[in-house]
Design a protein around this motif. Sequence first.
Motif, mmCIF file in Angstrom:
data_model
loop_
_atom_site.group_PDB
_atom_site.id
_atom_site.type_symbol
_atom_site.label_atom_id
_atom_site.label_comp_id
_atom_site.label_asym_id
_atom_site.label_seq_id
_atom_site.Cartn_x
_atom_site.Cartn_y
_atom_site.Cartn_z
ATOM 1 N N ALA A 61 70.690 60.418 62.519
ATOM 2 C CA ALA A 61 70.814 59.923 61.149
ATOM 3 C C ALA A 61 70.508 58.437 61.003
ATOM 4 C CB ALA A 61 72.227 60.206 60.631
ATOM 5 N N VAL A 84 66.708 66.104 60.893
ATOM 6 C CA VAL A 84 67.787 65.175 61.193
ATOM 7 C C VAL A 84 68.928 65.909 61.900
ATOM 8 C CG1 VAL A 84 69.374 63.455 60.230
ATOM 9 C CG2 VAL A 84 67.173 63.901 59.099
ATOM 10 N N ARG A 85 69.395 65.323 62.986
ATOM 11 C CA ARG A 85 70.511 65.903 63.744
ATOM 12 C C ARG A 85 71.806 65.755 62.968
ATOM 13 N NH1 ARG A 85 70.207 62.853 67.908
ATOM 14 N NH2 ARG A 85 71.834 61.410 67.277
ATOM 15 N N GLU A 87 74.823 67.607 60.021
ATOM 16 C CA GLU A 87 74.892 68.117 58.660
ATOM 17 C C GLU A 87 74.748 66.982 57.651
ATOM 18 O OE1 GLU A 87 75.039 71.258 58.191
ATOM 19 O OE2 GLU A 87 75.713 72.033 60.127
ATOM 20 N N ALA A 88 74.180 67.300 56.501
ATOM 21 C CA ALA A 88 74.118 66.324 55.414
ATOM 22 C C ALA A 88 75.533 66.058 54.919
ATOM 23 C CB ALA A 88 73.256 66.854 54.281
ATOM 24 N N PRO A 92 72.604 59.847 51.394
ATOM 25 C CA PRO A 92 72.020 59.443 52.679
ATOM 26 C C PRO A 92 72.349 58.002 53.021
ATOM 27 C CG PRO A 92 70.328 59.587 50.977
ATOM 28 C CD PRO A 92 71.582 60.157 50.393
ATOM 29 N N LEU A 106 63.380 65.210 54.184
ATOM 30 C CA LEU A 106 64.447 65.265 55.179
ATOM 31 C C LEU A 106 65.125 66.633 55.167
ATOM 32 C CD1 LEU A 106 66.011 61.773 54.436
ATOM 33 C CD2 LEU A 106 64.596 62.378 56.407
ATOM 34 N N HIS A 107 65.310 67.193 56.349
ATOM 35 C CA HIS A 107 66.005 68.458 56.498
ATOM 36 C C HIS A 107 66.995 68.313 57.643
ATOM 37 C CE1 HIS A 107 63.125 70.540 53.844
ATOM 38 N NE2 HIS A 107 62.255 69.684 54.371
ATOM 39 N N TYR A 108 68.176 68.865 57.458
ATOM 40 C CA TYR A 108 69.253 68.665 58.423
ATOM 41 C C TYR A 108 69.429 69.904 59.295
ATOM 42 C CZ TYR A 108 70.319 64.611 55.567
ATOM 43 O OH TYR A 108 70.225 63.418 54.896
ATOM 44 N N ASP A 110 72.024 71.606 62.252
ATOM 45 C CA ASP A 110 73.288 71.478 62.974
ATOM 46 C C ASP A 110 72.972 71.189 64.437
ATOM 47 O OD1 ASP A 110 73.419 74.059 64.678
ATOM 48 O OD2 ASP A 110 73.015 74.829 62.672
ATOM 49 N N TYR A 114 69.617 71.851 66.681
ATOM 50 C CA TYR A 114 68.831 70.673 67.049
ATOM 51 C C TYR A 114 68.476 70.687 68.537
ATOM 52 C CZ TYR A 114 67.351 65.766 66.952
ATOM 53 O OH TYR A 114 66.618 64.603 67.046
#
Length: 301
Positions: A61, A84-85, A87-88, A92, A106-108, A110, A114
């Motif tokens: 993040a 992105v490693r 959870e959102a 941001p 951006l996509h998260y 878990d 990851y």
Amino acid sequence: MSPFLQALPEPVAAARGVRLLLWRDDLVSPELPGNKARKLKYNLLEARRLGHGRLLTFGGAYSNHLAAVAAAGRLHGFATVGLVRGEAAGAPNPTLARCATDGMALHYLDRTTYRCRTEPAFLAELQARFGPAYLLPEGGTNALALIGMAELATEIRQQVAFDALAVAVGTGGTLAGLLTGLRGPEKVVGVAALKNGGFLKDDIDALTREATGQIFGKYMLAKDYHFGGYAKYSADLLAFIRQFEERHGVLLDPIYTGKLLFGVLDLIGQGYFPPGSTVVAVHTGGLQAWAGWHARFGERR
């Protein structure tokens, strides 16, 4: 002297007869500074050669790499996707906000998902989901990245004769690239930014073998200056960064370059570098980390 070279008149260096210089790679390309730009240079050319208009990559993040890829996409006309490693969680942070402003989608993921980021089946799934994309590994380190970093060793050598280069180590790509660019007796000292960094030697050797077919022995990995681990810190580290800026007018970051200069000065004090040596520490940028650092820890330098 080059505008990117700065003398560091530190008392401990003078006492040990060591000439200490700082290479300001953070100033070479203001919009895309430091080692991330060099790692991306030949990857971007390869992406263009292969006909890709989209870059897809991975990071935490607060990742300098995600920020660099987003900026590179804006500057060079690529769409960018960042996985992105974690959870959102709410709005941001400043790093990811900057990525989004630069156009990165951006996509998260878990943390369990990851961990699959290097598995061929998972990468194929991502290609199907997001469309054809040029894949960049976490941190941007691959054989093409080493070519860009090798150029840095050449640039510094053109400006000054040196005995050692010193660089912070995360994935090991910057150090590995510098090794491939040295053609003389010079050595590289790497200061690991993460705890239990002994595994990095195997990673560095694997990178140079992949890129050149060789393993280079002219480096030392200092593993005692991580301050608790990656993105960990102490009051002593933050005080050192403040004092360094007061003495030299140079801001270091708390994740990489602060630990680098702390470690280099300690090694000089221990007599690691022989009298008469010229040591060039490399400021690899990463100053965008401060905004995320303040948001995360509330600490001020």
